[in-house]
Design a protein around this motif. Structure first.
Motif, PDB file in Angstrom:
ATOM      1  N   HIS A   1      -2.873   0.435  -8.302  1.00 51.13           N
ATOM      2  CA  HIS A   1      -4.282   0.024  -8.346  1.00 51.13           C
ATOM      3  C   HIS A   1      -4.834  -0.059  -6.930  1.00 51.13           C
ATOM      4  O   HIS A   1      -4.246  -0.713  -6.057  1.00 51.13           O
ATOM      5  CB  HIS A   1      -4.414  -1.335  -9.046  1.00 51.13           C
ATOM      6  N   ASP A   2      -5.953   0.624  -6.705  1.00 57.38           N
ATOM      7  CA  ASP A   2      -6.646   0.591  -5.409  1.00 57.38           C
ATOM      8  C   ASP A   2      -5.706   0.912  -4.237  1.00 57.38           C
ATOM      9  O   ASP A   2      -5.710   0.242  -3.201  1.00 57.38           O
ATOM     10  CB  ASP A   2      -7.291  -0.776  -5.175  1.00 57.38           C
ATOM     11  N   GLY A   3      -4.892   1.942  -4.429  1.00 52.82           N
ATOM     12  CA  GLY A   3      -4.021   2.396  -3.340  1.00 52.82           C
ATOM     13  C   GLY A   3      -2.782   1.560  -3.126  1.00 52.82           C
ATOM     14  O   GLY A   3      -2.060   1.749  -2.139  1.00 52.82           O
ATOM     15  N   ARG A   4      -2.523   0.604  -4.035  1.00 53.15           N
ATOM     16  CA  ARG A   4      -1.350  -0.252  -3.905  1.00 53.15           C
ATOM     17  C   ARG A   4      -0.458  -0.136  -5.135  1.00 53.15           C
ATOM     18  O   ARG A   4      -0.952   0.046  -6.259  1.00 53.15           O
ATOM     19  CB  ARG A   4      -1.748  -1.723  -3.708  1.00 53.15           C
TER      20      ARG A   4
ATOM     21  N   SER B   1       0.860  -1.185   0.000  1.00 52.45           N
ATOM     22  CA  SER B   1       0.000   0.000   0.000  1.00 52.45           C
ATOM     23  C   SER B   1       0.891   1.227   0.000  1.00 52.45           C
ATOM     24  O   SER B   1       1.929   1.256   0.649  1.00 52.45           O
ATOM     25  CB  SER B   1      -0.913  -0.009   1.233  1.00 52.45           C
TER      26      SER B   1
ATOM     27  N   SER C   1      -0.056   5.235  -0.021  1.00 53.15           N
ATOM     28  CA  SER C   1      -0.968   6.367  -0.120  1.00 53.15           C
ATOM     29  C   SER C   1      -0.282   7.620  -0.650  1.00 53.15           C
ATOM     30  O   SER C   1      -0.948   8.551  -1.109  1.00 53.15           O
ATOM     31  CB  SER C   1      -1.580   6.656   1.253  1.00 53.15           C
TER      32      SER C   1
ATOM     33  N   GLU D   1      -1.272   6.968  -9.727  1.00 52.27           N
ATOM     34  CA  GLU D   1      -0.985   6.259 -10.978  1.00 52.27           C
ATOM     35  C   GLU D   1       0.046   6.988 -11.821  1.00 52.27           C
ATOM     36  O   GLU D   1       0.925   6.363 -12.427  1.00 52.27           O
ATOM     37  CB  GLU D   1      -2.291   6.096 -11.771  1.00 52.27           C
TER      38      GLU D   1
END
Length: 294
Positions: free
Chosen positions: A282-285, A233, A235, A239
């Motif tokens: 993708h999705d914070g990772r 992860s 934050s 992208e």
């Protein structure tokens, strides 16, 4: 009836001739395609040759050869220019080491003198900047040496073991950052013919990148097809930033002590050994994928 028979025979002969012509043209096109591909992949002065006597095909091959000569000339010009830049960076980095070392020595002496609080703050700031400059010079030297040096000696390498050794080498740093890595590897040993030292450098640079940007987790997966995926992860990234992580000297605000060369070096080494390396968000990772095919 005779004229009809003669007409049929003539048509059959014409069709037969046309079929032979088509077959010869297809063979000539295949020769041009194969020759073009080979000359793109090899550094050779040999030009494309065709067996066809068709003047249009031979003219096409001649025009492609002209463009190949221009392409080869431009490629060599770029390679020579890139080599000159790398050598210049190596020389500059080497030349800056001596005065920088002297500056660090004088700073150590200055730390022993009596100073006001303001002078201490200024000295601390100078030390931080000097250390950052020292690190940058070292990474510049390493990057130039790594990317300009010839390929190392390849050997049969156990991906499982090299990955385990790299994780162990960074385990203290991972623990210090509050990261407990989750590792998934097959029991089967995954063997590839690679430069072991370069492979270790790739893994270590990627793990070092995770320490900089991770929110406190790291997943490492090795698949039987030779694919290694590092994910965590992040934050502080997005992208667009992830797409620039392989660019030389690119850093984000959350990694001020980074020179921005770690993943760039990893990419250069991976591609030198015929592998692939990509990064996506993708999705914070962030997912960094390395693949060495059999």
């Amino acid at each position: 009836m005779l004229w009809l028979l003669l007409l049929c025979v003539a048509l059959i002969i014409l069709v037969f001739v046309l079929l032979i012509k088509i077959i010869l043209l297809r063979r000539a096109v295949d020769e041009i395609r194969t020759g073009f591909q080979e000359r793109l992949e090899q550094d050779t002065n040999t030009m494309i040759a065709v067996s066809s006597g068709d003047r249009r095909i031979r003219r096409l091959a001649a025009e492609i050869n002209v463009q190949l000569r221009l392409l080869r000339k431009e490629r060599r010009r770029l390679q020579n220019g890139d080599l000159e830049i790398r050598e210049a960076v190596m020389n500059i980095s080497h030349d800056l080491r001596t005065p920088l070392t002297a500056v660090c020595g004088y700073l150590d002496l200055l730390k022993r003198e009596e100073k006001s609080e303001a002078a201490k703050r200024y000295l601390k700031a100078i030390e931080n900047r000097t250390e950052a400059l020292k690190q940058l010079m070292e990474e510049l030297f390493r990057y130039s040496f790594t990317t300009s040096a010839p390929d190392g000696e390849n050997e049969e390498v156990d991906l499982n073991r090299v990955l385990e050794e790299s994780i162990s080498a960074y385990y203290a740093s991972l623990k210090g950052a509050g990261i407990e890595p989750e590792i998934a590897m097959p029991e089967k040993k995954i063997w590839r013919r690679l430069d072991k030292r370069a492979l270790s450098r790739i893994f270590e640079n990627i793990i070092g990148n995770a320490i900089k940007y991770s929110d406190g987790d790291l997943n490492i997966t090795l698949s039987e097809n030779g694919e290694i995926v590092f994910s965590n992860s992040a934050s502080s990234l997005d992208e667009i930033q992830t797409g620039k992580l392989f660019d030389r000297f690119y850093t984000v605000e959350s990694a001020r002590k980074s020179t921005g060369l770690g993943l760039s070096i990893a990419k250069a080494l991976t591609e030198q050994m015929g592998g692939e390396i990509t990064a996506k968000y993708h999705d914070g990772r962030i997912f960094i994928r390395v693949l060495f095919a059999p």
